[in-house]
Design an enzyme around this catalytic site. Structure first.
Site, PDB file in Angstrom:
ATOM      1  N   ASP A  74       1.727   2.419 -20.228  1.00  0.00           N
ATOM      2  CA  ASP A  74       0.692   1.674 -20.938  1.00  0.00           C
ATOM      3  C   ASP A  74       0.754   1.928 -22.434  1.00  0.00           C
ATOM      4  O   ASP A  74       1.467   2.824 -22.899  1.00  0.00           O
ATOM      5  CB  ASP A  74      -0.697   2.031 -20.386  1.00  0.00           C
ATOM      6  CG  ASP A  74      -0.909   3.539 -20.252  1.00  0.00           C
ATOM      7  OD1 ASP A  74      -0.154   4.308 -20.867  1.00  0.00           O
ATOM      8  OD2 ASP A  74      -1.830   3.943 -19.527  1.00  0.00           O
ATOM      9  N   ASN A 143     -12.380   8.848 -14.545  1.00  0.00           N
ATOM     10  CA  ASN A 143     -12.934   7.783 -13.691  1.00  0.00           C
ATOM     11  C   ASN A 143     -11.949   7.360 -12.595  1.00  0.00           C
ATOM     12  O   ASN A 143     -12.170   6.357 -11.928  1.00  0.00           O
ATOM     13  CB  ASN A 143     -13.325   6.576 -14.542  1.00  0.00           C
ATOM     14  CG  ASN A 143     -12.116   5.918 -15.225  1.00  0.00           C
ATOM     15  OD1 ASN A 143     -10.974   6.350 -15.034  1.00  0.00           O
ATOM     16  ND2 ASN A 143     -12.365   4.883 -16.013  1.00  0.00           N
ATOM     17  N   HIS A 145      -8.796   6.347 -13.093  1.00  0.00           N
ATOM     18  CA  HIS A 145      -7.778   5.348 -13.466  1.00  0.00           C
ATOM     19  C   HIS A 145      -6.382   5.963 -13.452  1.00  0.00           C
ATOM     20  O   HIS A 145      -6.209   7.161 -13.649  1.00  0.00           O
ATOM     21  CB  HIS A 145      -8.113   4.660 -14.804  1.00  0.00           C
ATOM     22  CG  HIS A 145      -7.889   5.475 -16.035  1.00  0.00           C
ATOM     23  ND1 HIS A 145      -8.592   5.252 -17.203  1.00  0.00           N
ATOM     24  CD2 HIS A 145      -7.041   6.509 -16.333  1.00  0.00           C
ATOM     25  CE1 HIS A 145      -8.175   6.094 -18.132  1.00  0.00           C
ATOM     26  NE2 HIS A 145      -7.239   6.861 -17.631  1.00  0.00           N
TER      27      HIS A 145
END
Ligand code: F6R
Length: 249
Positions: A74, A143, A145
């Site tokens: 990413d 979270n 991810h």
């Protein structure tokens, strides 16, 4: 300590240093066995110790990256590559500038592309053209991810442009002067690239990751905890330090 939990191989290490040495060794073993390995790489604070150790091993003549191909998971979008918070900058700083990987063999989503949709499609095509990822390295968000596949209503297969979760922006603000400076969007590979990797290595360090790690291994498989999809992958290794593994045992 090494164990299997819900069909996932889990190493629980005393501390971050041990976790980093173990993960670097796993990456080295992969590159030794398959010199033209396609590595899927992650950024973030968790990976720094692993990259430091890989640099050390390389300088000691113990690992050769000359045939390795890499694809990062990413990148913020948009951001100047020269910005010291871009993942392009991070990868050069922590790994690429210090080992013999060829620049043309390294890939990161283009944070300066004119059209993010075209960039997502092109990035995914490049990964496919290389036959997919052999070993995918993952960190994990507080979270749950992986990459920037944020909690949501669905697991998204393709590479995509994503609005970062408020909790991700908050977590990543520690690298910026203030929260407003954190980019709000990114490009990330999707779950198909991750789930079709031959092997996956997920690293988690620190108390803030404990709940996400518990849910990843023992929770329901749900896009609300993106890493939970890894329960469906046949070859996942998780390395957690004691704090991140606190809820497991
Ligand atoms: C970054 C990435 C993210 C991070 C995750 C954990 O390339 O893929 O999923 O791995 O946000 O970040 P740290 O290690 O900074 O806690």
């Amino acid at each position: 300590m090494e164990c299997f939990l819900n069909n996932t191989k889990v190493f629980i290490d005393e501390n971050y240093e041990e976790l980093s040495l173990r993960s670097a060794q796993i990456i080295k073993n992969q590159v030794d066995a398959v010199p033209g390995t396609v590595l899927g790489l992650a950024t973030g604070s968790t990976l720094i110790g692993t990259y430091d150790e890989l640099v050390r091993l390389h300088k000691a003549g113990e690992v050769d990256f000359s045939k390795v191909v890499s694809f990062n998971l990413d990148e913020y979008f948009p951001i100047k590559k020269s910005d010291n918070q871009s993942y392009y900058y991070y990868m050069k700083k922590h790994l690429f500038n210090h080992v013999n990987i060829l620049a043309e063999n390294t890939h990161i989503p283009d944070s300066e592309a004119a059209d993010y949709e075209a960039e997502c499609a092109a990035y995914e095509e490049k990964i496919t053209a290389h036959g997919g990822i052999d070993l995918q390295i993952l960190g994990i968000g507080n979270n749950g991810h992986i990459g920037f596949n944020e909690p949501g209503d669905a697991f998204i297969s393709q590479a995509h442009y994503v609005k970062l979760d408020e909790s991700t922006i908050k977590a990543n603000s520690r690298f910026f002067d203030n929260e407003n400076d954190v980019p709000k969007h990114a490009i990330t590979v999707g779950m198909r690239t991750i789930m079709t990797a031959k092997k996956i290595l997920l690293l988690a360090s620190g108390e803030k990751k404990a709940e996400a790690i518990f849910q990843t291994i023992h929770g329901a498989i749900t896009p609300r905890v993106p890493a939970s999809i890894l329960q469906l992958h046949p070859n996942v290794t998780i390395i957690a330090d004691k704090e991140a593994a606190r809820l497991l045992l």
